[in-house]
Design a protein around this motif. Sequence first.
Motif, PDB file in Angstrom:
ATOM      1  N   GLU A 184      17.817  -0.788 -13.928  1.00  0.00           N
ATOM      2  CA  GLU A 184      16.779  -1.938 -13.956  1.00  0.00           C
ATOM      3  C   GLU A 184      17.231  -2.728 -13.409  1.00  0.00           C
ATOM      4  O   GLU A 184      16.142  -3.624 -13.009  1.00  0.00           O
ATOM      5  CB  GLU A 184      17.274  -2.743 -16.104  1.00  0.00           C
ATOM      6  CG  GLU A 184      17.291  -3.892 -16.313  1.00  0.00           C
ATOM      7  CD  GLU A 184      17.342  -4.185 -17.633  1.00  0.00           C
ATOM      8  OE1 GLU A 184      18.280  -3.492 -18.070  1.00  0.00           O
ATOM      9  OE2 GLU A 184      17.346  -5.437 -18.145  1.00  0.00           O
ATOM     10  N   TYR A 185      17.897  -3.049 -12.719  1.00  0.00           N
ATOM     11  CA  TYR A 185      19.040  -4.259 -11.813  1.00  0.00           C
ATOM     12  C   TYR A 185      18.216  -4.120 -10.010  1.00  0.00           C
ATOM     13  O   TYR A 185      18.630  -4.672  -9.399  1.00  0.00           O
ATOM     14  CB  TYR A 185      20.200  -4.995 -11.870  1.00  0.00           C
ATOM     15  CG  TYR A 185      20.171  -5.474 -13.328  1.00  0.00           C
ATOM     16  CD1 TYR A 185      19.026  -6.614 -13.841  1.00  0.00           C
ATOM     17  CD2 TYR A 185      21.256  -5.442 -13.974  1.00  0.00           C
ATOM     18  CE1 TYR A 185      19.205  -6.813 -15.001  1.00  0.00           C
ATOM     19  CE2 TYR A 185      20.641  -5.660 -15.889  1.00  0.00           C
ATOM     20  CZ  TYR A 185      19.951  -6.502 -15.767  1.00  0.00           C
ATOM     21  OH  TYR A 185      20.232  -7.268 -17.116  1.00  0.00           O
ATOM     22  N   GLN A 186      18.569  -2.835  -9.650  1.00  0.00           N
ATOM     23  CA  GLN A 186      18.623  -2.229  -8.637  1.00  0.00           C
ATOM     24  C   GLN A 186      19.849  -2.512  -7.648  1.00  0.00           C
ATOM     25  O   GLN A 186      19.607  -2.342  -6.630  1.00  0.00           O
ATOM     26  CB  GLN A 186      17.389  -2.624  -7.880  1.00  0.00           C
ATOM     27  CG  GLN A 186      15.583  -2.415  -8.636  1.00  0.00           C
ATOM     28  CD  GLN A 186      15.790  -0.173  -8.339  1.00  0.00           C
ATOM     29  OE1 GLN A 186      15.937  -0.075  -6.860  1.00  0.00           O
ATOM     30  NE2 GLN A 186      15.386  -0.096  -8.636  1.00  0.00           N
ATOM     31  N   ILE A 187      20.704  -2.245  -8.381  1.00  0.00           N
ATOM     32  CA  ILE A 187      22.348  -2.696  -7.562  1.00  0.00           C
ATOM     33  C   ILE A 187      23.817  -2.245  -8.329  1.00  0.00           C
ATOM     34  O   ILE A 187      22.904  -1.672 -10.097  1.00  0.00           O
ATOM     35  CB  ILE A 187      22.456  -4.174  -7.370  1.00  0.00           C
ATOM     36  CG1 ILE A 187      22.357  -4.831  -8.695  1.00  0.00           C
ATOM     37  CG2 ILE A 187      22.022  -4.749  -6.393  1.00  0.00           C
ATOM     38  CD1 ILE A 187      23.834  -6.297  -9.032  1.00  0.00           C
TER      39      ILE A 187
END
Lengths: 98, 107, 134
Positions: free
Chosen positions: B54-57
Amino acid sequence: MLHTVNKSSFERNSLQSCLNTIDDTSVILLIEDGVISAANNANSSMLSDLATQGRVYALQGDVDARGISSKVADNIKLVDYAGFVDLVVEHGTAVSWV
Amino acid sequence: MADILGAEVDEEGFLVNLKDWTEEIAVVMAKGDDIDLSEEHWDVINFLRSYFEEYQIAPAVRVLTKAIGKQFGKEKGNSKYLYSLFPYGPGKQGCRFAGLPKPTGCI
Amino acid sequence: MATKKFMYLNRKASYGTAYAIESLEVVLIAAAFDQDVSLAFIDDGVYQIVEGQNTDGIGMKNFSKTFHALGDYDINKLYVSAESLVERGLTADDLMSLVYEDEDDDWAEKPSVKIVSNAELTKIMSDQDVCLSF
């Protein structure tokens, strides 16, 4: 505040962006290619008002390196590195426009 | 270059390509750390993977702790619980098992 | 540790240079230090939070998704220059809907993005202890 600008106003909009958000008490120090905006040229009007108020500085070493010391516009004050430090101390928070 | 079940890993054992991840890889990685993955481990690993999607982190430990508590119950929303599952750190070890890169800001 | 006010000044679009992603990484790392953090988006920086980015065709990470995580990191003051939006033919509707949950208001979801004039931005900037430019 002290605003430093290190890009030529002919190449980037850094100086214009700085001018868009500068308040009445802040000063500008032109460094690196930013000193190109200190010379008399087609963009001089951008800084003329602030320069008249004594609020524009340029770093001497960068001016000299570019061979434009004889072209520096009236009312723009030249400072050395010690003068740079004095400006930081005097004006608090520094913002660099890169 | 080292590999786990044919998937390339870096010098710290993290997957080089996120897409290589499989559950079997996670099991092998955990075995290497003397851990048998339980349902509770998988809850965290799956959470980390969906957070990354979802957040790429990878989440910071503080964010992970809060979110796990919210999703799986207050008694699990603390670092003591998470460290009991992942003794080398829920961020670092958990992310490694989950096939994610090392979390931003993790030393 | 005394809390200081940190502002991150973002002036470049996301994928042409590394400034934008570097800024976001520094913001996330600094979030661990419990300071008062705000972000400003001016000039091409406003493109960093435009809705509907898709990087499949350029083989780069779509880190615009990461802005949605900022609320979890207690970063909920994102100022956007109104003038910079207008110059680029953009409006508030073109920006991602970024929200945070307000701890002091029963975790109500509230918008993190605030569009401000350059004059308002000037005031906010002069109130900072540290401004970091990207």
